[in-house]
Design an enzyme around this catalytic site. Sequence first.
Site, PDB file in Angstrom:
ATOM      1  N   ASP A  67       0.808  -1.216   0.000  1.00  0.00           N
ATOM      2  CA  ASP A  67       0.000   0.000   0.000  1.00  0.00           C
ATOM      3  C   ASP A  67       0.847   1.274   0.000  1.00  0.00           C
ATOM      4  OD1 ASP A  67       0.900  -0.558   2.575  1.00  0.00           O
ATOM      5  OD2 ASP A  67      -1.086  -0.876   3.398  1.00  0.00           O
ATOM      6  N   ASN A 136      -8.114  -3.501  14.054  1.00  0.00           N
ATOM      7  CA  ASN A 136      -9.489  -3.768  13.597  1.00  0.00           C
ATOM      8  C   ASN A 136      -9.545  -4.923  12.589  1.00  0.00           C
ATOM      9  OD1 ASN A 136      -8.402  -2.658  11.307  1.00  0.00           O
ATOM     10  ND2 ASN A 136      -9.726  -0.862  11.220  1.00  0.00           N
ATOM     11  N   HIS A 138      -7.698  -5.211   9.840  1.00  0.00           N
ATOM     12  CA  HIS A 138      -7.365  -4.896   8.444  1.00  0.00           C
ATOM     13  C   HIS A 138      -6.045  -5.535   8.022  1.00  0.00           C
ATOM     14  CE1 HIS A 138      -5.212  -0.826   9.492  1.00  0.00           C
ATOM     15  NE2 HIS A 138      -4.330  -1.788   9.402  1.00  0.00           N
ATOM     16  N   GLU A 143      -9.893  -2.127   4.981  1.00  0.00           N
ATOM     17  CA  GLU A 143     -10.552  -1.892   6.263  1.00  0.00           C
ATOM     18  C   GLU A 143     -11.771  -2.812   6.399  1.00  0.00           C
ATOM     19  OE1 GLU A 143      -9.039  -0.276   8.325  1.00  0.00           O
ATOM     20  OE2 GLU A 143      -8.371   1.706   7.722  1.00  0.00           O
TER      21      GLU A 143
HETATM   22  C1  F6R Z   1       1.012  -1.507   6.075  1.00  0.00           C
HETATM   23  C2  F6R Z   1      -0.049  -2.492   6.279  1.00  0.00           C
HETATM   24  C3  F6R Z   1      -0.950  -2.392   7.467  1.00  0.00           C
HETATM   25  C4  F6R Z   1      -0.195  -2.717   8.753  1.00  0.00           C
HETATM   26  C5  F6R Z   1      -1.112  -2.634   9.961  1.00  0.00           C
HETATM   27  C6  F6R Z   1      -0.360  -2.843  11.252  1.00  0.00           C
HETATM   28  O1  F6R Z   1       1.693  -1.757   4.872  1.00  0.00           O
HETATM   29  O2  F6R Z   1      -0.188  -3.366   5.485  1.00  0.00           O
HETATM   30  O3  F6R Z   1      -2.040  -3.259   7.319  1.00  0.00           O
HETATM   31  O4  F6R Z   1       0.350  -3.999   8.646  1.00  0.00           O
HETATM   32  O5  F6R Z   1      -1.754  -1.401  10.001  1.00  0.00           O
HETATM   33  O6  F6R Z   1       0.502  -1.762  11.455  1.00  0.00           O
HETATM   34  P1  F6R Z   1       1.664  -1.830  12.555  1.00  0.00           P
HETATM   35  O7  F6R Z   1       2.589  -2.889  12.097  1.00  0.00           O
HETATM   36  O8  F6R Z   1       2.294  -0.478  12.523  1.00  0.00           O
HETATM   37  O9  F6R Z   1       0.986  -2.170  13.834  1.00  0.00           O
END
Ligand code: F6R
Length: 248
Positions: A67, A136, A138, A143
């Site tokens: 992303d 959540n 995701h 989301e």
């Molecule tokens: C970012 C991504 C997100 C993160 C998720 C957890 O490329 O794919 O889905 O993996 O938001 O974020 P952290 O690792 O910062 O807790």
Amino acid sequence: MRIIVVKDTEEMGKKAADLIAEEMKKKTSFVMGLATGSTPLSLYKDFIRRNKAGEMDFSTVTTFNLDEYVGLEPAHDQSYRYFMDENLFDHVNILKENTHVPNGMAEDIDASCQEYEKMIDEIGGIDYQVLGIGGNGHIGFNEPGSSLGSLTRIKTLTDETISANARFFEKKEDVPTQAITMGIGTTMKAKKVVLLANGANKADAVKAALEGPIASICPASALQLHRFVTYVITEDCAAQLTLNHETV
Ligand code: F6R
């Protein structure tokens, strides 16, 4: 599904690197799907260590990141391109032209999303996809409520995700409200998937993803349909699981 419980974040990174390194040995070129955020940092540190020790060669590796924020230049210090350069690409022998991050500055976002998906398909798909998970549920920026068959596209971030990511920006208002993300369907096409999670704050999401119903309210639950997924999670994150798991 394979669930490996490790004692801490460092072990999580090492274990995930082991799984990927083992798969890399089977191929002359390798396609990785990569994530940003705090979670994969220990994995990238271990990749760098192995590369410097001559144990892992990135010269024939191609990467696709999950992303990117819409509206951030690649040089912006909170862009995911910048994050990947800083935390991995600048420290290993990868060819920069083989590293792909969605283009958050594209004039025609829809066309660039379709092109991204096409590039992944044309190279023969992702060999190993690395995922983190949001509190959540995701994955990528898919989301809750995202179509479980979705492909790369633009998404509006939930307030919860904007608040979670505000820690990296000066103020919450600076966090972009939209992002380009590979879809859940894109992730499902990867040959193998490793999902990493650490910390008690991810325990509910991991429980829902692994032991709850397959439902778009928890995007990671779609992985229950994947043929080859491994969760590498820390003890505190596994605290609520009732399924059997391996402990390392
Ligand atoms: C970012 C991504 C997100 C993160 C998720 C957890 O490329 O794919 O889905 O993996 O938001 O974020 P952290 O690792 O910062 O807790």
